[in-house]
Scaffold this motif. Structure first.
Motif, mmCIF file in Angstrom:
data_model
loop_
_atom_site.group_PDB
_atom_site.id
_atom_site.type_symbol
_atom_site.label_atom_id
_atom_site.label_comp_id
_atom_site.label_asym_id
_atom_site.label_seq_id
_atom_site.Cartn_x
_atom_site.Cartn_y
_atom_site.Cartn_z
ATOM 1 N N LEU A 1 2.162 -11.545 -5.055
ATOM 2 C CA LEU A 1 0.514 -12.257 -4.418
ATOM 3 C C LEU A 1 -0.325 -11.813 -4.485
ATOM 4 O O LEU A 1 -0.462 -9.744 -5.001
ATOM 5 N N PRO A 2 -1.512 -12.133 -4.554
ATOM 6 C CA PRO A 2 -2.184 -11.798 -4.781
ATOM 7 C C PRO A 2 -3.183 -10.797 -3.673
ATOM 8 O O PRO A 2 -3.119 -10.206 -2.272
ATOM 9 N N LEU A 3 -3.796 -9.413 -4.126
ATOM 10 C CA LEU A 3 -4.293 -8.795 -3.034
ATOM 11 C C LEU A 3 -5.442 -8.891 -3.548
ATOM 12 O O LEU A 3 -6.239 -8.174 -2.477
ATOM 13 N N LEU A 4 -6.515 -8.323 -4.389
ATOM 14 C CA LEU A 4 -7.499 -7.654 -4.471
ATOM 15 C C LEU A 4 -8.516 -8.815 -4.036
ATOM 16 O O LEU A 4 -8.441 -10.147 -4.277
ATOM 17 N N TRP B 1 0.739 -1.191 0.346
ATOM 18 C CA TRP B 1 -0.218 -0.357 0.022
ATOM 19 C C TRP B 1 1.394 1.864 0.008
ATOM 20 O O TRP B 1 -0.204 2.604 -0.508
ATOM 21 N N SER B 2 2.039 0.972 0.694
ATOM 22 C CA SER B 2 3.031 2.531 0.315
ATOM 23 C C SER B 2 4.204 2.514 0.028
ATOM 24 O O SER B 2 3.954 3.761 -0.703
ATOM 25 N N GLY B 3 4.303 1.102 -0.825
ATOM 26 C CA GLY B 3 5.148 1.186 -2.091
ATOM 27 C C GLY B 3 6.782 1.530 -0.923
ATOM 28 O O GLY B 3 7.998 1.992 -1.656
ATOM 29 N N LEU C 1 -2.818 -13.230 2.907
ATOM 30 C CA LEU C 1 -2.551 -13.849 3.484
ATOM 31 C C LEU C 1 -3.068 -15.673 2.569
ATOM 32 O O LEU C 1 -2.918 -16.874 3.490
ATOM 33 N N THR C 2 -4.304 -16.114 2.213
ATOM 34 C CA THR C 2 -5.210 -16.680 0.797
ATOM 35 C C THR C 2 -4.173 -17.608 0.502
ATOM 36 O O THR C 2 -4.083 -19.048 0.356
ATOM 37 N N GLY C 3 -4.108 -16.916 -0.519
ATOM 38 C CA GLY C 3 -2.860 -16.759 -1.436
ATOM 39 C C GLY C 3 -1.409 -17.110 -0.972
ATOM 40 O O GLY C 3 -0.655 -18.760 -1.149
ATOM 41 N N ALA C 4 -0.724 -16.205 0.394
ATOM 42 C CA ALA C 4 0.597 -16.707 0.744
ATOM 43 C C ALA C 4 0.614 -18.943 1.548
ATOM 44 O O ALA C 4 1.539 -19.829 1.317
ATOM 45 N N ALA C 5 -0.768 -18.788 2.232
ATOM 46 C CA ALA C 5 -1.063 -19.998 2.938
ATOM 47 C C ALA C 5 -1.168 -21.466 1.279
ATOM 48 O O ALA C 5 -0.326 -22.752 1.199
ATOM 49 N N ALA C 6 -1.556 -20.465 0.408
ATOM 50 C CA ALA C 6 -1.447 -21.852 -0.740
ATOM 51 C C ALA C 6 -0.265 -22.292 -1.501
ATOM 52 O O ALA C 6 0.359 -23.106 -1.844
ATOM 53 N N GLY D 1 -9.206 -6.177 3.658
ATOM 54 C CA GLY D 1 -10.038 -7.571 2.100
ATOM 55 C C GLY D 1 -8.254 -8.009 1.951
ATOM 56 O O GLY D 1 -8.130 -9.634 1.530
ATOM 57 N N HIS D 2 -7.737 -7.375 1.560
ATOM 58 C CA HIS D 2 -5.956 -7.093 1.118
ATOM 59 C C HIS D 2 -5.462 -7.910 1.363
ATOM 60 O O HIS D 2 -4.751 -8.858 0.919
ATOM 61 N N LEU D 3 -5.668 -8.219 3.383
ATOM 62 C CA LEU D 3 -4.697 -8.451 3.959
ATOM 63 C C LEU D 3 -5.528 -10.276 3.573
ATOM 64 O O LEU D 3 -4.315 -11.169 3.909
#
Length: 519
Positions: free
Chosen positions: A479-482, A304-306, A465-470, A459-461
């Motif tokens: 890693l996906p955010l949307l 988010w911050s860059g 986290l779901t993407g990192a777990a996979a 929601g991005h978090l």
């Protein structure tokens, strides 16, 4: 060698030293026992208390540091016994009857004689049934948002709101200058023991306290001098050298020149399957769920911050001595944990970094944040919290223990929601592992963020986290955010294709134009 004998709570540190010695490991030096002492001379407040005191003086009516605990009680609650139990609680814990007076530029602790709490008793039972619950909730919020006078007030208040003969709302309040999360659990446990003893007509089963909070404050000030202070600063100086002055997240409104404390909360729950996958990820890498969540939180803050250097706060109980285990007081500390994203690490690489930085921080947690800020002498804007503006605080993993539990005899007690509408940081993440899944609550500053923005961050978090777990081998930048809703919106917004029919030559287009516009 025979097995070491299990000893009472006060001997746990000695037992740890014995177990470490059996493995050939030296136990850490914890500075010697804390003992009761005479306090004839003025005792300066703890560093952590001093910062809150200064903020309170600078912001009259400040309630961001109030700690309200509300409960719905069903059954024959005995109000006189409850009030007597609260009075006994004030007598047991000096911190609850400690006030703060100025001596020069600093606050000093003033422990008063035990006095009656004067529990407030309100009654809405005569309000029409259709409006009764709303009126009780309104009164609960009003009571919770009353400021404390740190120079005069008892730092414990209680209010009961009667809805019916067998139903009450109970509000117990204190102030963060004398209460932390661990202390809240102690306070409620002692209150239950005292009340239950009075109802049963027998003494409460509470052992005497080995020390009081001001004994700890005196001991802590002695420890934070000389070689030990230099050892701690020797760790923290390089950790925070050249760290960013602030975390500049995109906000809905510009940051003001003075700190603001208005806040609100958004929430979501990750399913048990994802919670299990995150726990498995932690176990594979010798980490904890807390470390996985901190890695995910810092990753989203980075995205988010860059900014490539992210510093977040992380709560520590601050109770490194067995004497403090059953004591009410402000022991908690918040540690500054810094990690780099300059090389776009994979999530599992980031998790390893978070593990090392968290372990290092907790190994050197004795220095209060306030002392660290003073020692580093960092210049910064008054509208920013020092060192970090975003915090992660894990909630008790067991809902049957801790600050949400008040087991009073003969009644059923359940936590009741109470919102202060206040916060001390830009964003504070409160994760909690529960049977229904991983609860994520995000407290945000309402002068900076609109509710949809805070909900989008959360929601991005969850998505990350779901993407990192996979696939934890994926780089943080990939890693996906949307969320699924955001992806659907993007797909709809980008549906700009237009069917212009089959392709034609330039000559054919000229002929068509000539036919429409004859010479």
């Amino acid at each position: 060698m025979s097995e070491p004998r299990i000893t009472p709570a006060d001997d746990r540190l000695a037992l740890l030293a014995q177990l470490l010695a059996a493995q050939g490991i030296d136990a850490p030096d914890t500075g010697g026992a804390i003992v009761p002492r005479s306090h004839d001379a003025s005792l300066r407040a703890a560093d952590a208390q001093e910062l809150i005191w200064l903020l309170d003086r600078a912001t009259p009516g400040l309630t961001a540091y109030n700690i309200p605990m509300a409960f719905r009680v069903k059954g024959p609650l005995q109000l006189d016994e409850l009030e007597r139990a609260l009075d006994a609680l004030v007598q047991r814990h000096e911190a609850l009857r400690t006030t703060f007076r100025a001596e020069g530029e600093h606050p000093v602790l003033s422990v008063g004689e035990s006095r009656a709490i004067g529990m407030t008793r309100l009654d809405v039972s005569t309000v029409p049934a259709g409006r009764r619950e709303a009126e009780a909730t309104r009164l609960l919020q009003v009571q919770a948002r009353r400021p404390f006078d740190l120079a005069r007030d008892l730092l414990l208040r209680a209010t009961t709101i009667r809805l019916a003969d067998d139903e009450h709302l109970l509000l117990i309040e204190s102030h963060h200058i004398t209460l932390d999360g661990w202390s809240a659990g102690i306070l409620l446990g002692d209150l239950a023991a005292l009340y239950n003893g009075l109802v049963a007509g027998q003494p409460a089963d509470l052992p005497p306290l080995p020390i009081q909070y001001r004994d700890f404050v005196a001991w802590q000030r002695e420890q934070l001098e000389g070689p030990r202070l230099e050892e701690l600063l020797g760790y923290w100086r390089p950790q925070l050298a050249a760290a960013p002055a602030s975390l500049d997240l995109p906000t809905d409104r510009p940051r003001g020149n003075a700190p603001a404390f208005e806040g609100a909360t958004v929430r979501l729950v990750l399913p048990p399957e994802t919670q299990g996958q995150l726990n498995a990820l932690a176990q594979r890498h010798g980490a904890t769920m807390y470390m996985v969540l901190l890695a995910g939180y810092q990753a989203v803050l980075h995205r988010w911050s860059g900014q490539t250097e992210i510093v977040t706060g992380s709560a520590s109980a601050g109770r490194t001595r067995p004497e403090t285990e059953k004591l009410v007081g402000y022991f908690a500390n918040t540690l500054a944990i810094r990690n780099s994203f300059a090389d776009d690490p994979t999530f599992e690489t980031l998790l390893g970094r978070v593990r090392e930085s968290a372990l290092g921080a907790y190994d050197h947690q004795e220095i209060p944040l306030e002392r660290l800020v003073l020692e580093l002498r960092r210049d910064r804007a008054a509208s920013h919290a020092p060192l970090y503006q975003c915090v992660l605080t894990m909630q008790d993993a067991r809902p049957d223990t801790g600050p949400g539990r008040l087991p009073l005899h003969g009644v059923s007690v359940a936590p009741a929601p109470v919102e202060l509408g206040a916060t001390k940081f830009d964003l504070t993440l409160f994760p909690a592992e529960r049977a229904e899944g991983l609860r994520l609550s995000l407290l945000y500053r309402t002068d900076l963020f609109e509710e949809p923005t805070a909900a989008r961050f959360l929601g991005h978090l969850a998505t990350l986290l779901t993407g990192a777990a996979a696939d934890p081998s994926m780089r943080v930048s990939r890693l996906p955010l949307l969320t699924s809703e955001e992806r659907a919106d993007l797909s709809r917004w980008n549906a700009t294709a237009w069917d212009e029919g089959p392709a034609v030559t330039v000559a054919a287009l000229v002929e068509r134009h000539a036919a429409r516009v004859p010479a």
